[in-house]
Structures are given as structure tokens and as C-alpha cells.
Scaffold this motif. Sequence first.
Motif, mmCIF file in Angstrom:
data_model
loop_
_atom_site.group_PDB
_atom_site.id
_atom_site.type_symbol
_atom_site.label_atom_id
_atom_site.label_comp_id
_atom_site.label_asym_id
_atom_site.label_seq_id
_atom_site.Cartn_x
_atom_site.Cartn_y
_atom_site.Cartn_z
ATOM 1 N N ILE A 96 0.841 -1.196 0.000
ATOM 2 C CA ILE A 96 0.000 0.000 0.000
ATOM 3 C C ILE A 96 0.873 1.240 0.000
ATOM 4 O O ILE A 96 1.781 1.379 0.826
ATOM 5 N N SER A 97 0.609 2.149 -0.926
ATOM 6 C CA SER A 97 1.384 3.385 -1.032
ATOM 7 C C SER A 97 0.563 4.567 -0.537
ATOM 8 O O SER A 97 -0.635 4.672 -0.798
ATOM 9 N N ASP A 98 1.236 5.464 0.177
ATOM 10 C CA ASP A 98 0.651 6.711 0.664
ATOM 11 C C ASP A 98 1.580 7.835 0.225
ATOM 12 O O ASP A 98 2.594 8.105 0.871
ATOM 13 N N PHE A 99 1.270 8.473 -0.909
ATOM 14 C CA PHE A 99 2.106 9.519 -1.486
ATOM 15 C C PHE A 99 1.436 10.863 -1.222
ATOM 16 O O PHE A 99 0.507 11.262 -1.942
ATOM 17 N N SER A 100 1.902 11.572 -0.216
ATOM 18 C CA SER A 100 1.226 12.796 0.208
ATOM 19 C C SER A 100 1.389 13.948 -0.773
ATOM 20 O O SER A 100 0.653 14.943 -0.689
ATOM 21 N N PHE A 101 2.336 13.854 -1.713
ATOM 22 C CA PHE A 101 2.511 14.924 -2.694
ATOM 23 C C PHE A 101 1.447 14.879 -3.796
ATOM 24 O O PHE A 101 1.297 15.822 -4.563
#
Length: 349
Positions: free
Chosen positions: A58-63
Motif C-alpha cells: 500500500i502506497s501513501d504519497f502525500s505529494f
Amino acid sequence: MISSADFSKQLLGYNIVDCVVRSRDKFYFLAREDYTQWTDWEDVGRYPDDTALTLRVISDFSFKPKDSQWGHATLTGFDIANAAVSLKPKEQLVVSSISGQIYAVGSGEAGMEDSILKQTRGGVFKLKTISDKLYAAGGQRTVGFREQKNNWHWHSESIPFNKEQDSRISGFDDLDGFDQDDMYAVGGMGDVWHFNGGLWRRVDFPSNLYLETVCCGGDGRVYISGYEGHTFVGRGDTWKKVKTKEHISLAFKDMVWYEDRVWCTNDSGVWWIVGDKLVKADIPAFAQISAGYLSARDGVLLLAGFYGAAYLENGQWHQIFSYGEMVDRCKAEGLYDGVLQARWHELKD
């Protein structure tokens, strides 16, 4: 915090089994299906193997924009899994299973790589970033690093191992290094080895406890921990036990250096090593419930586990989610009716 919609798509029905900071705006979580939430799991009378349960990266890319911040890839057939960042030849997250399966994602690529099982003496227990390389530690004193896709270099032939004499007592469960010419690998019953850039040498370690984790600290010292959180600090052949008044029932899953101290965690809590003493970490309640796994990189400390996830940056804690609270929100918003599918019968069929 993660939105209810994203939580229901990414994490509902899954348990976090590792977390990784790739950079301050790129987080990853490994999460495995929680079979105890299946409607039919108690009817079967046995537990599914990890290989039968899907693993999500699972990826969480805040940008990214809020509607595309979260995503995941699904891996099948992976047993016990862990992950770390590889910086060369390109920046990627690399995931391994204990049986040597490899998945890499990042820098425009994503996919399975060749298995490394036949290249190792034992199972792959830990991936670790040391300087700019990705290292693997495994059973029967296995150590190696990934040079590029499908190309690993192994130190194992340089580390003595006698299968008949050493199988019960030998490592490795973890490794760490100040750089690639000053590394420590630990595991087994007090089995500690040091690499000086040319040779591997067994360290005169003062305990035969089962060892689980090692951290090369920013203070120039090495921290090694094992059974029930018993921890030692030192370097070379000089070690002393870290004092504590805490009773810790579980070994630490991760130890990392962040800012001015070692952080330690297992499923039951988070601790600091300060002044050569192991003490309960003074952190917010929502961070405490996120205990389980740790990752530190690029000025960020990420903490995640069965009950939630949070991160620390610039002295400020931020909650990503509380599992229980998010389940309640999903129910309230009609995203979850409290029943997950009958997966056991699907696996049997």
C-alpha cells in the motif's frame, strides 16, 4: 488522516506487517489479509497458510492530489514478508518473502523479480538499507546485497557455517551498518558477526539469548536486542546490558535511530533507549496504539501496526489512521456493513 473511502479500499480487512519510509512524502505499508474477519473462518477448524493470503503493498504519497494519494498492488503466494528501500541503481521499494520472492516498485517500474531462494542458505528474514544499497539477512548466516534488478552479491561464502554444528545457534535475523565497510549481522543464540569491508569476524558477545534486531546508532554505538527485549550496547567485543525497569514480554520487531536516540517497538508498545536505559516512549496515545513496526528516513519516523499508523516529523506527531475508529466511520458512512466475504470457501474451491 486517511479518508473513510480510501481506508475501505486499501486497509479494511488487512493487518499491517511492515512499514517503510521511502521519502518524507512517500510511505509504504505491507498489509496481509486478516482471516479472522472472514465470515466463515471459524467453520473450517484450521488456519490458512500465509501463502494463501493476499499481501498488499500500500502506497501513501502525500505529494499527490487527495483523490490519488493512496493505492496498492496485490501480491500472491508471499509468506512472511518485509521491505526496505533500494537507492541504487534507482530508488525503489523492494519487498521480499521469507522464501525468497522479490517484488520491486518505484522510478517508473513495478513487478516481480527472480527468486533468490536458491542463492541463500536459509530463509530471508530482513531487508535493510545501508548507505545506498539494499541488504538481505537470512537464516544460516546469509548476508547479501542487491546490485541491480535480478542481480545479488552474496557474502555468505565468507562467513563460516557448519550445518550440523551451527544450525540451531546461528543467525541471521537482522543486520545494520554505519556504512558498507562497517556492518553487524545478528541472530540465533548470541550469534553476532562484524564486517570490516574485507573480512567477517564473529564478535565476542556476552549473551546466548536469541537475538532479533540490531541498530547502528547515530552516536557511533551498536544496539542489539533479543528475547523479551533484553538489549545490549557496545561495539567490537565490548558490550554492556541496557538497564530497564520495564517488563517486556515480546522481542522487538524493529529498532531504528531517529534524531538523538534509539526507538524500539513490538506489538505491545514503543520504547526509547536514553542514557543507556530502556524506557517507555513518551508519545501521544494515538501513536502508542500504532506500535508494531518502525521506519526512519528523510527526517521522518513512521510507526504502524495492527491498530493504526502515525508519523513524527519536525517534532510533531500526525495520525494516519486508527483501525477501530476508521471501521466505525466506514460503517456510519455506509462503506462497510460489518461483514467480510467468506474467503475460506473460496480458498478451498
